[in-house]
Design a protein around this motif. Structure first.
Motif, short mmCIF file in Angstrom:
data_model
loop_
_atom_site.label_atom_id
_atom_site.label_comp_id
_atom_site.label_asym_id
_atom_site.label_seq_id
_atom_site.Cartn_x
_atom_site.Cartn_y
_atom_site.Cartn_z
N ASN A 11 14.08 -36.68 21.80
CA ASN A 11 12.80 -36.04 22.16
C ASN A 11 12.56 -34.77 21.35
O ASN A 11 11.80 -33.89 21.78
N VAL A 12 13.19 -34.66 20.20
CA VAL A 12 12.95 -33.55 19.27
C VAL A 12 12.23 -34.11 18.06
O VAL A 12 12.63 -35.15 17.51
N GLY A 13 11.18 -33.47 17.62
CA GLY A 13 10.46 -33.98 16.45
C GLY A 13 9.33 -33.06 16.02
O GLY A 13 9.00 -32.07 16.70
N PHE A 14 8.72 -33.41 14.92
CA PHE A 14 7.60 -32.64 14.35
C PHE A 14 6.69 -33.63 13.65
O PHE A 14 7.02 -34.10 12.57
N GLU A 15 5.59 -33.97 14.28
CA GLU A 15 4.68 -34.99 13.75
C GLU A 15 3.24 -34.50 13.89
O GLU A 15 2.48 -35.00 14.73
N PRO A 16 2.82 -33.53 13.09
CA PRO A 16 1.45 -33.01 13.21
C PRO A 16 0.42 -34.09 12.90
O PRO A 16 0.68 -35.02 12.13
N THR A 17 -0.74 -33.95 13.49
CA THR A 17 -1.85 -34.86 13.24
C THR A 17 -2.86 -34.16 12.34
O THR A 17 -3.38 -33.09 12.70
N LEU A 18 -3.10 -34.73 11.16
CA LEU A 18 -4.07 -34.12 10.25
C LEU A 18 -5.43 -34.00 10.92
O LEU A 18 -5.87 -34.90 11.64
N ASN A 19 -6.07 -32.88 10.70
CA ASN A 19 -7.40 -32.56 11.21
C ASN A 19 -7.38 -32.17 12.70
O ASN A 19 -8.43 -31.90 13.27
N ALA A 20 -6.20 -32.14 13.32
CA ALA A 20 -6.12 -31.67 14.70
C ALA A 20 -6.40 -30.17 14.75
O ALA A 20 -6.01 -29.42 13.85
N GLN A 21 -7.04 -29.74 15.82
CA GLN A 21 -7.42 -28.34 15.97
C GLN A 21 -6.32 -27.56 16.68
O GLN A 21 -5.89 -27.93 17.77
N MET A 22 -5.87 -26.47 16.06
CA MET A 22 -4.97 -25.56 16.76
C MET A 22 -5.80 -24.68 17.67
O MET A 22 -6.82 -24.11 17.24
N PRO A 23 -5.43 -24.56 18.95
CA PRO A 23 -6.26 -23.81 19.91
C PRO A 23 -6.29 -22.32 19.61
O PRO A 23 -5.25 -21.67 19.55
N GLY A 24 -7.48 -21.79 19.44
CA GLY A 24 -7.61 -20.39 19.08
C GLY A 24 -7.57 -19.44 20.25
O GLY A 24 -7.49 -18.22 20.07
N ASP A 25 -7.63 -19.95 21.49
CA ASP A 25 -7.70 -19.07 22.66
C ASP A 25 -6.33 -18.71 23.23
O ASP A 25 -6.24 -18.04 24.26
N LEU A 26 -5.25 -19.13 22.57
CA LEU A 26 -3.91 -18.83 23.06
C LEU A 26 -3.56 -17.37 22.77
O LEU A 26 -3.73 -16.89 21.65
N SER A 27 -3.03 -16.68 23.77
CA SER A 27 -2.74 -15.25 23.64
C SER A 27 -1.26 -15.01 23.30
O SER A 27 -0.37 -15.60 23.92
N PHE A 28 -1.03 -14.13 22.33
CA PHE A 28 0.32 -13.76 21.91
C PHE A 28 0.39 -12.26 21.69
O PHE A 28 -0.61 -11.55 21.85
N LYS A 29 1.54 -11.77 21.32
CA LYS A 29 1.71 -10.39 20.87
C LYS A 29 2.21 -10.43 19.44
O LYS A 29 3.08 -11.24 19.10
N ASP A 30 1.66 -9.54 18.60
CA ASP A 30 2.13 -9.49 17.22
C ASP A 30 3.36 -8.60 17.11
O ASP A 30 3.88 -8.12 18.12
N GLU A 31 3.81 -8.39 15.88
CA GLU A 31 5.05 -7.63 15.67
C GLU A 31 4.93 -6.17 16.08
O GLU A 31 5.95 -5.47 16.23
N ASN A 32 3.70 -5.68 16.29
CA ASN A 32 3.49 -4.31 16.75
C ASN A 32 3.30 -4.21 18.25
O ASN A 32 3.05 -3.13 18.78
N GLY A 33 3.40 -5.35 18.94
CA GLY A 33 3.19 -5.36 20.38
C GLY A 33 1.73 -5.45 20.77
O GLY A 33 1.40 -5.39 21.96
N LYS A 34 0.86 -5.63 19.81
CA LYS A 34 -0.58 -5.74 20.07
C LYS A 34 -0.92 -7.14 20.56
O LYS A 34 -0.44 -8.14 20.03
N SER A 35 -1.77 -7.22 21.59
CA SER A 35 -2.22 -8.51 22.10
C SER A 35 -3.20 -9.14 21.11
O SER A 35 -4.18 -8.50 20.71
N VAL A 36 -2.92 -10.37 20.72
CA VAL A 36 -3.78 -11.08 19.78
C VAL A 36 -3.97 -12.51 20.30
O VAL A 36 -3.25 -12.98 21.16
#
Length: 280
Positions: free
Chosen positions: A42-67
């Motif tokens: 159950n380990v793998g990497f099979e991206p689908t061409l033209n699939a949309q990466m979701p832009g609304d996902l929240s993370f923190k960058d290397e400075n601790g800033k919410s992006v």
């Protein structure tokens, strides 16, 4: 079948012994199989061409800033995205080195022509760890003025799940070794965040990365020669590489040959017609 063999070869050092190696998967991992060792099922990497990466996902960058992941979309620049974790003892470091090594060969600059995003899939990791990884990458890249184009993100499990699901990136945590089993590779996204190209492994030929950036940017980066070369090289999703489009090359050579023959006939015909006149 070849990918299964690659996975098994990658497992040899893992079966040999240390916990660090036990957490690593083979660089090129496609479809999984029940015949694989438990650490890689159950380990793998099979991206689908033209699939949309979701832009609304929240993370923190290397400075601790919410992006948000979408903060790196919509700027007329492609994005090179790598899913890694910063505490990885082996494979992720090789991915980082492979990315830096390939990009150093290009005249394009991060921040101006494209963005590089490393996203940790370990929710325990912090912006401090991301900052250390960024400094390491910049130290190897050695191109002043490009730090604004490198982004190292951390986030919650929910945000990570959203990104890895969209990329069809599957990994497994091994509580005994405290490491992850995972595949390795990178994706190149269009400026609006769609998966344009992906490359397996830990080494990425600069030529392929260049073509990928040109493709993804819709011609906004490359020089005219890049677009000419893209007619000779075609992206093959099954191998995640660019290969020479032999059929196109043969067709072009055939047309050129026919034109040369026709031109030769015309030239010799004119000489034949002009010869009698010169004799008088």
């Amino acid at each position: 079948m070849l990918r299964t063999i690659a996975v098994m070869l990658g497992m040899l050092p893992m079966l040999g012994g240390t916990a660090a190696l036990h957490a690593q998967a083979a660089p090129s991992v496609g479809q999984t199989s029940t015949t694989l060792p438990p650490a890689l099922q159950n380990v793998g990497f099979e991206p689908t061409l033209n699939a949309q990466m979701p832009g609304d996902l929240s993370f923190k960058d290397e400075n601790g800033k919410s992006v948000k992941l979408g903060d790196y979309f919509g700027h007329s620049k492609p994005v090179l995205l790598a899913l890694v974790y910063y505490g990885c003892p082996m494979l992720c470091n090789q991915v980082e080195q492979g990315v830096v090594g390939a990009l150093k060969m290009l005249s394009f600059n991060p921040g101006r022509d494209y963005d590089v995003v490393f996203l940790s899939f370990d929710p325990r990791e912090s912006p401090d760890m991301a900052a250390q990884k960024k400094q390491s990458a910049l130290g190897h890249f050695q191109r002043p003025g490009t730090d604004s184009g490198w982004h190292f993100l951390t986030g919650s499990q929910d945000a990570i799940d959203g990104a890895t699901k969209a990329a069809n990136f599957r990994y497994k945590f091994d509580a005994k070794s405290n490491f992850f089993s995972h595949a390795s590779g990178i994706m190149i996204l269009t400026p609006d965040g769609r998966i344009s190209r992906y490359f397996y492994g830990v080494e990425y030929p600069a030529r392929d990365v260049r073509f990928g950036l040109v493709d993804a940017s819709a011609g906004k980066i490359g020089t005219p020669i890049d677009h000419v070369l893209l007619f000779c090289y075609q992206y093959d999703p099954s191998s995640a590489t660019y290969s020479a489009s032999i059929l196109k090359i043969i067709r072009a050579a055939g047309v050129l040959t026919v034109l040369c023959i026709v031109l030769g006939i015309v030239v010799f015909r004119r000489r034949d017609l002009a010869a009698p006149q010169g004799a008088h």
